[in-house]
Motif scaffolding. Structure first.
Motif, PDB file in Angstrom:
ATOM      1  N   GLU A 116     -50.732 -11.025 -45.771  1.00 54.82           N
ATOM      2  CA  GLU A 116     -50.329 -12.349 -46.450  1.00 54.82           C
ATOM      3  C   GLU A 116     -49.140 -12.957 -46.022  1.00 54.82           C
ATOM      4  OE1 GLU A 116     -50.933 -12.231 -50.724  1.00 54.82           O
ATOM      5  OE2 GLU A 116     -53.214 -12.172 -50.531  1.00 54.82           O
ATOM      6  N   ILE A 117     -48.058 -12.249 -45.563  1.00 59.82           N
ATOM      7  CA  ILE A 117     -46.782 -12.980 -45.190  1.00 59.82           C
ATOM      8  C   ILE A 117     -46.662 -12.973 -43.683  1.00 59.82           C
ATOM      9  CG2 ILE A 117     -45.749 -11.850 -47.224  1.00 59.82           C
ATOM     10  CD1 ILE A 117     -44.407  -9.962 -45.228  1.00 59.82           C
ATOM     11  N   ALA A 118     -47.834 -12.748 -43.173  1.00 56.32           N
ATOM     12  CA  ALA A 118     -47.756 -13.192 -41.485  1.00 56.32           C
ATOM     13  C   ALA A 118     -47.669 -14.583 -41.159  1.00 56.32           C
ATOM     14  CB  ALA A 118     -49.044 -12.532 -41.021  1.00 56.32           C
ATOM     15  N   PRO A 119     -47.264 -14.893 -40.158  1.00 57.54           N
ATOM     16  CA  PRO A 119     -47.115 -16.413 -39.633  1.00 57.54           C
ATOM     17  C   PRO A 119     -48.685 -16.953 -39.930  1.00 57.54           C
ATOM     18  CG  PRO A 119     -46.065 -14.969 -38.201  1.00 57.54           C
ATOM     19  CD  PRO A 119     -46.585 -13.926 -39.144  1.00 57.54           C
ATOM     20  N   ILE A 120     -48.671 -18.143 -40.182  1.00 55.84           N
ATOM     21  CA  ILE A 120     -49.896 -18.898 -40.678  1.00 55.84           C
ATOM     22  C   ILE A 120     -50.722 -18.996 -39.289  1.00 55.84           C
ATOM     23  CG2 ILE A 120     -50.824 -21.149 -40.984  1.00 55.84           C
ATOM     24  CD1 ILE A 120     -49.949 -19.985 -43.449  1.00 55.84           C
ATOM     25  N   ARG A 121     -50.136 -18.846 -38.353  1.00 51.08           N
ATOM     26  CA  ARG A 121     -51.166 -18.729 -36.906  1.00 51.08           C
ATOM     27  C   ARG A 121     -51.836 -17.684 -36.765  1.00 51.08           C
ATOM     28  NH1 ARG A 121     -47.988 -16.509 -32.439  1.00 51.08           N
ATOM     29  NH2 ARG A 121     -49.013 -18.147 -31.100  1.00 51.08           N
ATOM     30  N   GLN A 122     -51.334 -16.561 -37.471  1.00 55.48           N
ATOM     31  CA  GLN A 122     -51.974 -15.232 -37.476  1.00 55.48           C
ATOM     32  C   GLN A 122     -53.135 -15.034 -38.234  1.00 55.48           C
ATOM     33  OE1 GLN A 122     -51.151 -12.481 -35.010  1.00 55.48           O
ATOM     34  NE2 GLN A 122     -53.034 -12.072 -35.607  1.00 55.48           N
ATOM     35  N   SER A 172     -42.452 -16.535 -38.662  1.00 54.81           N
ATOM     36  CA  SER A 172     -42.394 -14.919 -39.004  1.00 54.81           C
ATOM     37  C   SER A 172     -41.330 -14.578 -40.117  1.00 54.81           C
ATOM     38  CB  SER A 172     -41.592 -14.277 -37.850  1.00 54.81           C
ATOM     39  OG  SER A 172     -42.480 -14.423 -36.799  1.00 54.81           O
ATOM     40  N   SER A 173     -41.595 -13.609 -41.016  1.00 55.01           N
ATOM     41  CA  SER A 173     -40.771 -13.040 -42.020  1.00 55.01           C
ATOM     42  C   SER A 173     -39.441 -12.195 -41.346  1.00 55.01           C
ATOM     43  CB  SER A 173     -41.643 -12.092 -42.676  1.00 55.01           C
ATOM     44  OG  SER A 173     -42.615 -12.613 -43.366  1.00 55.01           O
ATOM     45  N   GLY A 174     -38.368 -12.271 -42.290  1.00 55.93           N
ATOM     46  CA  GLY A 174     -37.364 -11.421 -42.066  1.00 55.93           C
ATOM     47  C   GLY A 174     -37.981  -9.909 -42.117  1.00 55.93           C
ATOM     48  N   MET A 440     -63.995 -25.933 -34.609  1.00 56.84           N
ATOM     49  CA  MET A 440     -64.888 -26.956 -34.864  1.00 56.84           C
ATOM     50  C   MET A 440     -65.446 -26.793 -36.238  1.00 56.84           C
ATOM     51  SD  MET A 440     -67.409 -29.245 -32.461  1.00 56.84           S
ATOM     52  CE  MET A 440     -65.807 -30.399 -31.696  1.00 56.84           C
ATOM     53  N   GLN A 441     -65.486 -27.646 -37.187  1.00 59.49           N
ATOM     54  CA  GLN A 441     -66.192 -27.634 -38.437  1.00 59.49           C
ATOM     55  C   GLN A 441     -67.503 -28.021 -38.451  1.00 59.49           C
ATOM     56  OE1 GLN A 441     -64.203 -25.703 -41.212  1.00 59.49           O
ATOM     57  NE2 GLN A 441     -63.402 -25.250 -39.248  1.00 59.49           N
ATOM     58  N   PRO A 442     -68.346 -27.280 -39.419  1.00 57.42           N
ATOM     59  CA  PRO A 442     -69.894 -27.564 -39.570  1.00 57.42           C
ATOM     60  C   PRO A 442     -70.031 -29.250 -39.521  1.00 57.42           C
ATOM     61  CG  PRO A 442     -69.352 -26.159 -40.995  1.00 57.42           C
ATOM     62  CD  PRO A 442     -68.034 -26.266 -40.284  1.00 57.42           C
ATOM     63  N   GLU A 443     -69.134 -30.020 -39.928  1.00 52.23           N
ATOM     64  CA  GLU A 443     -69.246 -31.339 -40.026  1.00 52.23           C
ATOM     65  C   GLU A 443     -68.904 -31.941 -38.525  1.00 52.23           C
ATOM     66  OE1 GLU A 443     -66.641 -30.599 -43.724  1.00 52.23           O
ATOM     67  OE2 GLU A 443     -67.084 -29.721 -41.765  1.00 52.23           O
ATOM     68  N   GLY A 444     -68.522 -31.319 -37.530  1.00 46.55           N
ATOM     69  CA  GLY A 444     -68.157 -31.719 -36.219  1.00 46.55           C
ATOM     70  C   GLY A 444     -67.108 -31.999 -35.503  1.00 46.55           C
ATOM     71  N   ILE A 445     -66.011 -31.650 -36.347  1.00 50.26           N
ATOM     72  CA  ILE A 445     -64.728 -32.123 -35.905  1.00 50.26           C
ATOM     73  C   ILE A 445     -63.764 -31.063 -35.829  1.00 50.26           C
ATOM     74  CG2 ILE A 445     -64.553 -34.634 -36.462  1.00 50.26           C
ATOM     75  CD1 ILE A 445     -62.759 -33.802 -38.758  1.00 50.26           C
ATOM     76  N   THR A 446     -62.914 -30.886 -35.065  1.00 50.14           N
ATOM     77  CA  THR A 446     -61.836 -29.887 -35.062  1.00 50.14           C
ATOM     78  C   THR A 446     -60.875 -29.898 -35.859  1.00 50.14           C
ATOM     79  OG1 THR A 446     -60.389 -31.131 -33.684  1.00 50.14           O
ATOM     80  CG2 THR A 446     -62.075 -30.102 -32.299  1.00 50.14           C
ATOM     81  N   GLN A 447     -60.301 -28.559 -36.305  1.00 43.10           N
ATOM     82  CA  GLN A 447     -59.356 -28.393 -37.041  1.00 43.10           C
ATOM     83  C   GLN A 447     -57.812 -29.007 -36.464  1.00 43.10           C
ATOM     84  OE1 GLN A 447     -58.397 -24.644 -39.060  1.00 43.10           O
ATOM     85  NE2 GLN A 447     -60.742 -24.152 -38.536  1.00 43.10           N
ATOM     86  N   SER A 448     -56.989 -29.410 -37.174  1.00 45.65           N
ATOM     87  CA  SER A 448     -55.895 -30.189 -36.667  1.00 45.65           C
ATOM     88  C   SER A 448     -54.886 -29.353 -35.643  1.00 45.65           C
ATOM     89  CB  SER A 448     -55.167 -30.967 -37.475  1.00 45.65           C
ATOM     90  OG  SER A 448     -54.482 -30.085 -38.511  1.00 45.65           O
ATOM     91  N   ARG A 449     -54.819 -28.064 -36.251  1.00 47.59           N
ATOM     92  CA  ARG A 449     -54.101 -27.047 -35.531  1.00 47.59           C
ATOM     93  C   ARG A 449     -54.745 -25.687 -35.520  1.00 47.59           C
ATOM     94  NH1 ARG A 449     -50.022 -26.376 -40.932  1.00 47.59           N
ATOM     95  NH2 ARG A 449     -51.620 -25.408 -42.257  1.00 47.59           N
ATOM     96  N   TYR A 450     -54.680 -24.769 -34.494  1.00 47.70           N
ATOM     97  CA  TYR A 450     -55.365 -23.786 -34.380  1.00 47.70           C
ATOM     98  C   TYR A 450     -55.055 -22.716 -33.243  1.00 47.70           C
ATOM     99  CZ  TYR A 450     -59.639 -20.957 -35.378  1.00 47.70           C
ATOM    100  OH  TYR A 450     -60.448 -20.035 -35.540  1.00 47.70           O
ATOM    101  N   PRO A 451     -54.862 -21.374 -33.489  1.00 46.64           N
ATOM    102  CA  PRO A 451     -55.323 -20.818 -34.368  1.00 46.64           C
ATOM    103  C   PRO A 451     -54.349 -20.950 -35.632  1.00 46.64           C
ATOM    104  CG  PRO A 451     -55.298 -19.310 -32.511  1.00 46.64           C
ATOM    105  CD  PRO A 451     -54.255 -20.738 -32.131  1.00 46.64           C
ATOM    106  N   SER A 452     -55.151 -20.879 -37.032  1.00 48.32           N
ATOM    107  CA  SER A 452     -54.513 -20.889 -38.313  1.00 48.32           C
ATOM    108  C   SER A 452     -55.282 -20.297 -39.188  1.00 48.32           C
ATOM    109  CB  SER A 452     -54.216 -22.412 -38.497  1.00 48.32           C
ATOM    110  OG  SER A 452     -53.544 -22.515 -39.750  1.00 48.32           O
ATOM    111  N   ARG A 453     -54.711 -19.741 -40.117  1.00 49.18           N
ATOM    112  CA  ARG A 453     -55.758 -19.148 -41.186  1.00 49.18           C
ATOM    113  C   ARG A 453     -55.682 -19.962 -42.557  1.00 49.18           C
ATOM    114  NH1 ARG A 453     -51.377 -15.587 -41.748  1.00 49.18           N
ATOM    115  NH2 ARG A 453     -50.500 -15.404 -43.693  1.00 49.18           N
ATOM    116  N   LEU A 454     -54.921 -21.225 -42.352  1.00 52.89           N
ATOM    117  CA  LEU A 454     -54.954 -22.175 -43.408  1.00 52.89           C
ATOM    118  C   LEU A 454     -55.663 -23.646 -42.883  1.00 52.89           C
ATOM    119  CD1 LEU A 454     -54.103 -23.078 -46.252  1.00 52.89           C
ATOM    120  CD2 LEU A 454     -51.836 -23.698 -45.068  1.00 52.89           C
ATOM    121  N   LEU A 455     -56.766 -23.612 -43.419  1.00 56.22           N
ATOM    122  CA  LEU A 455     -57.507 -24.865 -42.820  1.00 56.22           C
ATOM    123  C   LEU A 455     -56.740 -26.412 -42.993  1.00 56.22           C
ATOM    124  CD1 LEU A 455     -60.134 -25.952 -41.772  1.00 56.22           C
ATOM    125  CD2 LEU A 455     -60.819 -26.537 -44.117  1.00 56.22           C
TER     126      LEU A 455
END
Length: 790
Positions: A116-122, A172-174, A440-455
């Motif tokens: 859970e403390i990994a960078p959001i991109r991970q 990144s975490s310290g 891309m989400q089911p609605e048909g558009i991309t996420q604003s940033r990716y890879p990211s585990r936070l939508l």
């Protein structure tokens, strides 16, 4: 008319139809039997193999969750994998032969997963490691239960530092490294510790196989990241230690039972792995704090070169020596810093600081473009812009290497254009285009940033993704790759078509309608009505329609292209009719016409919403709000927002489109201000700024080549070139540009009342030289001409 839904099926079909049968992995994903699944952990793995002779090649495929460092016989082979998602989990490929020898060999890896403390991109599932031989001749090296594993007890991780709690920090975490508990010899011939057989997590599977584990493997198409020693810096402030200025090039000793501080300045920002080597000093505590800049007691950075009255805040690592000799501490993840402060507290024995070495890491771009002129400040802008672009490019583009390390569409558009124009390398750009498509989400558009585990969803960024694909089509020579993106482009447009109001304007009340960080744009959102309808939203949609129409006409379905073009024509008129203020002679942000902005007007000029005859006057007026050289007799509206460093990229598109490219050099005052403040990379926004290194501010590295030097593709696939210099007050300019057709070189010199231009084009590339409304043909090879200065 086209159907609104079902485009995701088209995307899937387009991708899978071109693929060959997937490689079948034989190796297992492995972990340590006593390792946690999702809690932060570090595990070492090792395998011994015996060779009668070293083969010519010994190819292996390697992956991990989150990350690995691979060693063979004590030699660093590489690290990875590049970021992806569970359906596109990267593996790296290495030839181990150069590190092998006849007889006994040790293959070892350190793997970590920060949960859970990994960078959001991970994105992550659980800690795991995989090493697959390319052929059955090397089957003995495949990861399985014959490998040995041990959980590293010497590593700990800290969450977000308290002194950054008021800022958005998701990188990144310290790390906390306790030497007394560490397995120092994990990659050696005879390691210490309680090594046990690894535990299997199931066979590795390639994307396209019936999955048995969550990681669907795909090859990493990127080259290895650069890893090379660089300047460590010099001590500029110290206390509690003698001869501190000798460090880091010479060893110094911190006395027993004392406290010392050393502030080390590199002079420029870097992204790198620091390695501190120490001896003795059992019981000591070393804190290494990394900062882009120092701040005063009021939190202001000021001139980055000044240290008096300032202190450091930021991410830190903690190192706990055990009294051993030549202990080399290196964090698992790279750090970003200009200033590194070391706070050392010793116990009963002195601590010897032997050395600090620094290994730079980033995507291995080669700066192939060149730019020089008689304005020295432009050379400095070129240099700092390139450094910014490099530090914000690793295994993905990054908005900032210190604070977020996230690949955002808005930033990425600028970064891809820097890559094309400055390097001719499009591999990282292709990664980005595909990553966003995969988001891309089911609605048909991309996420604003990716890879990211936070939508995160920004609809305007989804439309900019269509622009990124169109940019690639023009600046590179790979039409098939562009054709493969068209199903996703259609999906994007379908999403917006389903949300048009009665006037044909996108109504976007949900998600995040971000446009720019600007006063008058709360939360980055352009002013809009209660249904989320705004001029900016309509303008971004208009650009996407224009781009889609052109790509469909040539590469896809011409009927769909005509539909896109017809809708764009209607929308262009609608935006002008609904938002143009006759009273203010500007385009408003809302139909109430009570708020105006540089952002909407620049886009409206660039996209020809505002008629050609009015464009120069509009651009002059909006620049008069921020740039001293632009004057107008008509006062601007009271409610008027100005663009950030980021959105000035689009202001430049409008400036050039309005025929005012010769004034571009006058618009670079914000960059000259940053230089005067001692920044070595470009800031996120004007002072006060969170980030001192933000890729979206590096766009002058595009326009020095495409606007001032005037080198631009005139047709898709760079099939033709247009050379349209905008010299302004410059007298001399030389530039070279690594196009996909070969190097383009220009040399301009003002000679009295004329300009002498030399243009060298690669074989088979032709084009035109545009100057003061006249066009001159260019042929492959050397071209020379003299044209009137005015």
């Amino acid at each position: 008319m086209r159907p609104i839904a079902c485009f995701l099926l088209c995307i899937s079909a387009a991708v899978t139809s071109a693929q060959t049968a997937p490689h079948r992995f034989t190796a297992d994903w492995i972990t340590a039997a006593d390792a946690p699944s999702y809690e932060p952990a570090v595990v070492h793995f090792r395998k011994e193999i015996t060779l009668d002779a070293v083969p010519a090649h010994y190819m292996v495929h390697v992956s991990a969750d989150n990350h690995f460092v691979l060693m063979v016989n004590g030699r660093r082979i590489g690290d990875g994998p590049s970021v992806g998602d569970m359906q596109h989990w990267r593996y790296e490929t290495y030839d181990l032969a150069p590190a092998l020898h006849a007889g006994r060999n040790v293959v070892a890896a350190t793997v970590w997963n920060l949960g859970e403390i990994a960078p959001i991109r991970q994105i992550t599932w659980r800690l795991g490691f995989l090493l697959e031989p390319e052929s059955q001749a090397e089957a003995a090296i495949a990861t399985n239960k014959t490998w040995q594993a041990i959980v590293e007890q010497g590593y700990g991780f800290s969450p977000k530092p308290d002194d950054l709690k008021y800022f958005y920090y998701v990188a990144s975490s310290g790390e906390r490294i306790d030497a007394a508990k560490s397995t120092w010899d994990w990659s050696s011939d005879s390691p210490q510790g309680d090594w046990k057989p690894a535990a299997s997590l199931g066979r590795g599977v390639t994307r396209g196989e019936n999955p048995g584990t969550n990681w669907l493997l795909v090859p990493d198409t990127l080259p290895p990241m650069e890893f090379s020693e660089t300047y460590a810096g010099r001590v500029v402030r110290s206390s509690g230690v003698e001869d501190a200025e000798r460090f880091p090039s010479h060893a110094i000793v911190i006395p027993a039972n004392s406290h010392a501080t050393l502030l080390i300045d590199r002079g420029t920002l870097t992204t790198a792995y620091p390695t501190l080597t120490v001896s003795d000093g059992k019981g000591a505590d070393i804190a290494m704090r990394y900062a882009e800049a120092l701040i005063d007691d009021h939190g202001n950075k000021g001139n980055r070169n000044q240290i008096e009255g300032k202190h450091e805040v930021g991410v830190s690592d903690e190192l706990l020596p055990d009294g051993g000799a030549h202990r080399a501490f290196t964090p698992l993840d790279w750090r970003t810093w200009r200033y590194l402060q070391m706070d050392v507290t010793t116990a009963a024995t002195p601590l010897k600081l032997e050395s600090l070495t620094v290994n730079f890491t980033a995507y291995p771009f080669e700066h192939r473009a060149t730019f020089s002129s008689d304005d020295d400040s432009l050379s400095k802008i070129w240099e700092v812009g390139w450094r910014t672009a490099r530090l914000c490019a690793h295994d993905a583009y990054m908005d900032t290497p210190y604070w977020e390390r996230l690949q955002y569409i808005g930033d990425t558009r600028i970064q891809t254009l820097i890559s094309y124009t400055n390097t001719g390398d499009d591999r990282l750009a292709r990664q980005a285009i595909l990553a966003f498509r995969d988001s891309m989400q089911p609605e048909g558009i991309t996420q604003s940033r990716y890879p990211s585990r936070l939508l995160q969803m920004i609809q305007n960024f989804s439309l900019i993704w269509v622009g990124i694909v169109h940019d690639y089509w023009y600046y590179r020579n790979d039409p098939q790759f562009v054709r493969e993106q068209l199903p996703a482009v259609r999906s994007e447009l379908s999403y917006f078509r389903a949300r048009l109001n009665k006037d044909g304007l996108p109504a976007l009340p949900d998600w995040w309608p971000f446009v720019d960080w600007a006063a008058g744009f709360p939360g980055g959102n352009s002013p809009a009505d209660a249904n989320g309808v705004s001029a900016a939203g309509g303008l971004f949609y208009l650009e996407a329609l224009n781009n889609a129409a052109e790509m469909e006409d040539v590469l896809g379905d011409a009927n769909l292209g005509r539909e896109d073009a017809d809708e764009a024509a209607r929308l262009r008129k609608t935006i002008y009719d609904r938002y143009w203020s006759q009273q203010d002679e500007l385009l408003a942000d809302t139909t109430e016409k009570n708020h105006f902005s540089q952002q909407a007007n620049a886009l409206a000029v660039w996209l020809d919403v505002i008629p050609k005859a009015q464009q120069a006057a509009v651009m002059t007026r909006i620049f008069s709000a921020t740039d001293a050289g632009f004057h107008t007799d008509s006062p601007l509206p009271k409610e008027f927002s100005v663009a950030s460093n980021y959105f000035r990229f689009y202001l430049t598109r409008g400036l050039v489109h309005a025929g005012l490219g010769d004034r571009y050099n006058e618009t670079l005052a914000p960059w000259r201000t940053m230089l005067s403040l001692g920044l070595s990379t470009w800031a996120e926004e004007p002072e006060p700024t969170r980030s001192d290194s933000h890729a979206w501010t590096a766009h002058p590295n595009i326009d020095l080549l495409t606007t001032i030097a005037g080198i631009r593709p005139a047709a898709p696939n760079f099939a033709q070139v247009k050379i349209a210099p905008a010299l302004g007050s410059l007298k001399q300019l030389k530039a070279s540009y690594p196009s996909p057709r070969g190097e383009i070189a220009v040399d301009y010199s003002v000679r009295g009342t004329s300009v002498h231009a030399q243009v060298n084009l690669p074989a088979a590339l032709t084009g035109t030289f545009e100057w003061k409304g006249k066009s001159y043909p260019l042929h492959a090879g050397a071209n020379a001409m003299d044209v009137p200065k005015d």
